[in-house]
Design a protein around this motif. Structure first.
Motif, mmCIF file in Angstrom:
data_model
loop_
_atom_site.group_PDB
_atom_site.id
_atom_site.type_symbol
_atom_site.label_atom_id
_atom_site.label_comp_id
_atom_site.label_asym_id
_atom_site.label_seq_id
_atom_site.Cartn_x
_atom_site.Cartn_y
_atom_site.Cartn_z
ATOM 1 N N LEU A 26 8.222 0.812 -6.327
ATOM 2 C CA LEU A 26 7.257 0.200 -5.357
ATOM 3 C C LEU A 26 5.948 1.002 -5.474
ATOM 4 C CD1 LEU A 26 9.518 -0.688 -2.324
ATOM 5 C CD2 LEU A 26 8.682 -2.241 -4.163
ATOM 6 N N ASP A 27 6.019 2.267 -5.279
ATOM 7 C CA ASP A 27 4.490 2.973 -5.184
ATOM 8 C C ASP A 27 3.654 2.675 -6.444
ATOM 9 O OD1 ASP A 27 2.630 5.428 -5.299
ATOM 10 O OD2 ASP A 27 3.394 5.322 -3.361
ATOM 11 N N LEU A 28 4.403 2.830 -7.837
ATOM 12 C CA LEU A 28 3.887 2.431 -9.142
ATOM 13 C C LEU A 28 3.309 1.099 -8.986
ATOM 14 C CD1 LEU A 28 6.103 3.976 -11.708
ATOM 15 C CD2 LEU A 28 3.953 4.749 -11.115
ATOM 16 N N LEU A 57 -4.520 -0.222 -6.634
ATOM 17 C CA LEU A 57 -5.816 -0.350 -5.987
ATOM 18 C C LEU A 57 -6.058 0.965 -5.166
ATOM 19 C CD1 LEU A 57 -8.183 -2.123 -4.922
ATOM 20 C CD2 LEU A 57 -6.592 -3.053 -3.104
ATOM 21 N N PHE A 58 -5.088 1.509 -4.538
ATOM 22 C CA PHE A 58 -5.465 2.870 -4.166
ATOM 23 C C PHE A 58 -5.900 3.762 -4.892
ATOM 24 C CE2 PHE A 58 -3.925 7.101 -2.322
ATOM 25 C CZ PHE A 58 -4.584 7.086 -0.918
ATOM 26 N N PHE A 59 -5.582 3.871 -6.243
ATOM 27 C CA PHE A 59 -5.679 4.884 -7.238
ATOM 28 C C PHE A 59 -7.041 4.379 -7.760
ATOM 29 C CE2 PHE A 59 -5.806 6.104 -11.735
ATOM 30 C CZ PHE A 59 -5.369 7.436 -11.756
ATOM 31 N N LYS A 60 -7.416 3.232 -7.921
ATOM 32 C CA LYS A 60 -8.776 2.900 -8.299
ATOM 33 C C LYS A 60 -9.783 3.168 -7.347
ATOM 34 C CE LYS A 60 -12.056 0.383 -10.484
ATOM 35 N NZ LYS A 60 -12.272 0.720 -11.873
ATOM 36 N N ALA A 97 0.999 -1.096 -0.005
ATOM 37 C CA ALA A 97 -0.119 0.098 -0.065
ATOM 38 C C ALA A 97 0.885 1.214 -0.140
ATOM 39 C CB ALA A 97 -0.964 -0.092 1.329
ATOM 40 N N PRO A 98 0.317 2.311 -0.747
ATOM 41 C CA PRO A 98 1.377 3.726 -0.774
ATOM 42 C C PRO A 98 1.504 3.875 0.878
ATOM 43 C CG PRO A 98 -0.437 3.529 -2.422
ATOM 44 C CD PRO A 98 -0.802 2.349 -1.525
ATOM 45 N N SER A 99 2.825 4.296 1.260
ATOM 46 C CA SER A 99 3.040 4.831 2.491
ATOM 47 C C SER A 99 3.321 6.506 2.324
ATOM 48 C CB SER A 99 4.258 4.026 2.844
ATOM 49 O OG SER A 99 4.479 4.352 4.249
ATOM 50 N N MET A 100 3.454 7.084 1.286
ATOM 51 C CA MET A 100 3.748 8.537 1.381
ATOM 52 C C MET A 100 2.935 8.819 0.343
ATOM 53 S SD MET A 100 7.555 10.003 0.537
ATOM 54 C CE MET A 100 7.929 11.741 0.994
ATOM 55 N N PRO A 101 2.278 10.212 0.474
ATOM 56 C CA PRO A 101 1.592 10.723 -0.808
ATOM 57 C C PRO A 101 2.302 10.781 -1.925
ATOM 58 C CG PRO A 101 1.210 12.052 1.354
ATOM 59 C CD PRO A 101 2.366 10.953 1.692
ATOM 60 N N TRP A 102 1.588 10.612 -3.006
ATOM 61 C CA TRP A 102 2.528 10.690 -4.290
ATOM 62 C C TRP A 102 2.858 11.889 -4.812
ATOM 63 C CZ3 TRP A 102 4.694 7.467 -7.287
ATOM 64 C CH2 TRP A 102 5.056 7.486 -8.728
ATOM 65 N N GLU A 129 -14.369 4.690 -11.771
ATOM 66 C CA GLU A 129 -14.754 4.349 -13.100
ATOM 67 C C GLU A 129 -13.615 5.094 -14.036
ATOM 68 O OE1 GLU A 129 -17.509 7.389 -12.069
ATOM 69 O OE2 GLU A 129 -17.097 5.354 -11.409
ATOM 70 N N GLU A 130 -12.952 6.116 -13.657
ATOM 71 C CA GLU A 130 -11.906 6.559 -14.750
ATOM 72 C C GLU A 130 -10.860 5.689 -14.408
ATOM 73 O OE1 GLU A 130 -13.927 8.365 -12.451
ATOM 74 O OE2 GLU A 130 -15.223 9.595 -13.960
ATOM 75 N N ALA A 131 -10.559 5.092 -13.611
ATOM 76 C CA ALA A 131 -9.152 4.517 -13.297
ATOM 77 C C ALA A 131 -9.157 3.377 -14.481
ATOM 78 C CB ALA A 131 -9.101 3.880 -12.060
ATOM 79 N N ASN A 132 -7.948 3.271 -15.200
ATOM 80 C CA ASN A 132 -7.560 2.353 -16.028
ATOM 81 C C ASN A 132 -5.907 2.483 -16.198
ATOM 82 O OD1 ASN A 132 -6.827 4.292 -18.266
ATOM 83 N ND2 ASN A 132 -9.022 4.478 -18.583
#
Length: 299
Positions: A126-128, A133-136, A80-85, A141-144
């Motif tokens: 690692l964040d990429l 899942l976090f981005f989704k 899981a992301p541990s730092m804001p992008w 629905e815009e996530a792809n």
């Protein structure tokens, strides 16, 4: 007596190792000459510093290294992301530029920045990998696949160029490295709080990141107050950083307690063993979902 000789040796070593302010080259490309005021400040501080300054510099470097190590560990353990992008992009951009494009004048610090760039790259990859899942969940629905990489890489490019414009190669911004660092830090302190509330439980979160960031920023603030008095804008940014970090520590502590975990050991709190078991099951389930997650094909 021995410590005085050691300190004199450090001063002599630094004085010989800091190059003349003759401009910076990136490959065959000649960059603009860094602002003399910034260069003189670095040279004056590092060749005249006492043990207190040395302690604070080492402490800041160790605390920020600790931030990166803990973030990498949590990314690996929780998927899981541990730092804001945005924070990761700002860190990567600032450190890459002061390592390679306009190298930090003092070589020991510059080699430390090289190490941080390596950590940044690992966190970036690692964040990429684990941020899909976090981005989704955020974009639904815009996530792809296309929007995911477009937003992440595009945001990095924008931040990289913005920070490049604040580099000391531009004489119109004489103290820009310090201003840029504290401005980014102030933004980070606020974004970490927002990032925490977007989590399902405590996946990717660590109280040690909060404490290390707070102490790693406080140390150079003390240095700046002594070596560059009267920089009130920086003092205000530093105050925002400190207040934001303290708020993040407080909010993160409450969040861990809510889910039955001791924030420092991640072990169950007394009387909340049932909540702890549910949280650990949710963390394991999130990790499994994140590892297996793939974007559906865009229509």
């Amino acid at each position: 007596m021995m410590f005085d000789k050691l300190l004199a040796f450090i001063h002599a070593l630094l004085d010989k190792s800091i190059p003349a302010n003759d401009g910076v080259y990136w490959g065959n490309l000649e960059m603009m000459k860094p602002y003399a005021g910034w260069y003189d400040y670095i040279k004056n501080m590092f060749t005249n510093m006492g043990w207190g300054t040395i302690f604070l510099i080492v402490a800041s470097a160790l605390f920020w290294t600790g931030v990166y190590i803990v973030i990498i560990r949590r990314l690996h353990l929780d998927h899981a992301p541990s730092m804001p992008w945005v924070c990761l992009c700002m860190n990567f951009s600032w450190e890459f530029q002061f390592a390679f494009l306009v190298p930090y004048p003092e070589p020991i610090t510059r080699w430390g920045i090289y190490l941080w760039v390596v950590f940044d790259f690992v966190m970036y990859i690692l964040d990429l990998r684990y941020g899909k899942l976090f981005f989704k969940k955020r974009f639904k629905e815009e996530a792809n696949t296309f929007t995911y990489y477009f937003v992440k890489v595009g945001l990095f490019a924008v931040i990289f160029i913005t920070i490049l414009m604040m580099n000391p190669q531009w004489p119109k911004l004489p103290d820009s490295p310090m201003f840029a660092a504290y401005l980014m830090n102030a933004i980070m302190s606020l974004l970490f709080c927002v990032h925490m509330f977007s989590k399902e439980t405590v996946e990717g979160l660590s109280i040690w990141v909060a404490w290390f960031k707070f102490l790693g920023t406080l140390a150079p603030t003390c240095i700046g107050i002594y070596w560059m008095p009267g920089q009130y804008f920086v003092y205000c940014l530093a105050a925002i950083c400190a207040i934001g970090d303290i708020c993040y520590i407080y909010l993160l502590t409450k969040r861990f307690h809510k889910f039955g975990l001791n924030p420092y050991t991640r072990k169950p709190l007394k009387g909340k063993e049932d909540v702890y078991e549910q949280t650990m099951a949710a963390l394991a389930e999130y990790k499994e979902r994140s590892a297996a997650f793939k974007f559906s094909t865009a229509k």
